[in-house]
Design an enzyme around this catalytic site. Structure first.
Site, mmCIF file in Angstrom:
data_model
loop_
_atom_site.group_PDB
_atom_site.id
_atom_site.type_symbol
_atom_site.label_atom_id
_atom_site.label_comp_id
_atom_site.label_asym_id
_atom_site.label_seq_id
_atom_site.Cartn_x
_atom_site.Cartn_y
_atom_site.Cartn_z
ATOM 1 N N ASN A 1 -30.112 -1.284 84.693
ATOM 2 C CA ASN A 1 -29.648 -1.612 83.186
ATOM 3 C C ASN A 1 -28.019 -0.623 82.569
ATOM 4 O O ASN A 1 -28.679 -0.210 81.653
ATOM 5 C CB ASN A 1 -31.168 -0.470 82.595
ATOM 6 C CG ASN A 1 -31.885 -0.935 81.200
ATOM 7 O OD1 ASN A 1 -30.938 -0.719 79.980
ATOM 8 N ND2 ASN A 1 -31.047 -2.840 81.084
ATOM 9 N N ASP B 1 -24.048 -7.232 91.652
ATOM 10 C CA ASP B 1 -24.293 -6.036 91.387
ATOM 11 C C ASP B 1 -23.169 -5.628 91.574
ATOM 12 O O ASP B 1 -22.228 -6.198 92.746
ATOM 13 C CB ASP B 1 -25.491 -4.990 92.619
ATOM 14 C CG ASP B 1 -25.162 -3.818 91.486
ATOM 15 O OD1 ASP B 1 -24.446 -3.374 90.375
ATOM 16 O OD2 ASP B 1 -26.611 -3.035 91.298
ATOM 17 N N CYS C 1 -32.292 -5.683 85.435
ATOM 18 C CA CYS C 1 -32.284 -5.736 87.131
ATOM 19 C C CYS C 1 -31.943 -4.173 87.405
ATOM 20 O O CYS C 1 -33.381 -3.721 86.828
ATOM 21 C CB CYS C 1 -30.067 -5.504 86.579
ATOM 22 S SG CYS C 1 -29.406 -4.367 85.713
ATOM 23 N N CYS D 1 -25.069 -2.254 83.811
ATOM 24 C CA CYS D 1 -24.228 -3.099 84.137
ATOM 25 C C CYS D 1 -24.448 -4.763 83.864
ATOM 26 O O CYS D 1 -24.251 -5.013 83.474
ATOM 27 C CB CYS D 1 -24.058 -3.060 86.182
ATOM 28 S SG CYS D 1 -22.615 -2.510 86.284
ATOM 29 N N ARG D 2 -25.209 -5.277 84.521
ATOM 30 C CA ARG D 2 -25.975 -6.920 84.621
ATOM 31 C C ARG D 2 -26.924 -7.345 83.216
ATOM 32 O O ARG D 2 -26.675 -7.888 82.662
ATOM 33 C CB ARG D 2 -26.509 -7.178 85.975
ATOM 34 C CG ARG D 2 -25.739 -7.224 87.358
ATOM 35 C CD ARG D 2 -26.487 -7.884 87.945
ATOM 36 N NE ARG D 2 -26.889 -6.698 88.976
ATOM 37 C CZ ARG D 2 -27.928 -6.739 89.542
ATOM 38 N NH1 ARG D 2 -27.737 -7.266 90.485
ATOM 39 N NH2 ARG D 2 -28.647 -5.620 89.902
ATOM 40 N N SER D 3 -27.921 -6.339 83.383
ATOM 41 C CA SER D 3 -29.010 -7.109 82.016
ATOM 42 C C SER D 3 -28.879 -6.096 80.425
ATOM 43 O O SER D 3 -28.642 -7.290 79.824
ATOM 44 C CB SER D 3 -30.793 -6.002 82.733
ATOM 45 O OG SER D 3 -30.385 -4.717 82.928
HETATM 46 P P1 4NP Z 1 -26.418 -2.916 87.327
HETATM 47 O O1 4NP Z 1 -26.074 -2.010 88.502
HETATM 48 O O2 4NP Z 1 -28.687 -3.098 87.677
HETATM 49 O O3 4NP Z 1 -26.146 -3.980 87.531
HETATM 50 O O4 4NP Z 1 -26.884 -1.680 86.095
HETATM 51 C C1 4NP Z 1 -26.400 -0.885 88.762
HETATM 52 C C2 4NP Z 1 -25.895 0.429 88.265
HETATM 53 C C3 4NP Z 1 -26.594 1.440 88.907
HETATM 54 C C4 4NP Z 1 -26.880 1.430 89.959
HETATM 55 C C5 4NP Z 1 -27.034 0.773 90.702
HETATM 56 C C6 4NP Z 1 -26.916 -0.542 90.228
HETATM 57 N N1 4NP Z 1 -26.789 3.262 90.084
HETATM 58 O O5 4NP Z 1 -28.025 2.975 91.715
HETATM 59 O O6 4NP Z 1 -26.635 3.822 89.510
#
Ligand code: 4NP
Length: 155
Positions: free
Chosen positions: A12, A123, A9, A14-16
């Protein structure tokens, strides 16, 4: 030899990490290795988001020991399957591919549920708490199909 699957994702956190934990719970550890990475570098070394840890715990999964890392070009050679969470991750990862064999490994994860529709796992980072439950349910269904397919092919 172990079959290697990478979940990708943006952050790294939240989702992955959820996708990694969910798929790992559905496959035998002796035959499959699951990891996750982010296309971005903001959360390298960090624990998953507390909201992802909480929703995983609700379903008896412990993802709290995972550490964030950034996707790297050598992952194309290390991993057999690379599942990305959304279309933006897909573009970012494909951009780093060096050849057609690298590109062929990259799949949008919800195409395992809705073939060829290229649906995003939203997201949940800036969203409300319930977003993590929705993401969990989407990933659980997709990973169920992935596990069934991989077990049929590799065991
Ligand atoms: P993820 O979510 O891609 O599902 O881990 C996010 C977590 C943090 C950020 C973006 C997406 N960020 O910009 O910090």
């Amino acid at each position: 030899m172990s079959v290697k699957i990478l979940m990708v994702c943006l952050g790294n956190i939240c989702r992955s990490p959820l996708a990694e934990g969910i798929l790992a719970s559905k496959l035998p550890k002796d035959k499959f290795t699951i990891d996750s990475a982010g296309t971005g570098s903001w959360h390298v070394g960090h624990q998953p988001d507390t909201r992802s840890i909480a929703v995983a715990k609700k379903y008896q999964l412990d993802i709290s020991k995972q550490k964030g890392r950034q996707f790297k070009v050598t992952d194309f050679d290390t991993f057999d399957y690379i599942y990305v969470m959304d279309n933006s991750n897909y573009r970012d990862v494909i951009h780093l591919a060096k050849n057609e064999s690298h590109k062929a490994k990259v799949k949008i994860i919800l195409n395992e549920l809705y073939p060829d529709e290229n649906v995003d796992v939203p997201d949940p980072y800036y969203g409300i708490e319930n977003g993590f439950e929705t993401v969990y349910q989407m990933l659980d269904e997709a990973c169920e199909n992935i596990a069934t397919k991989l077990k049929a092919k590799h065991t």
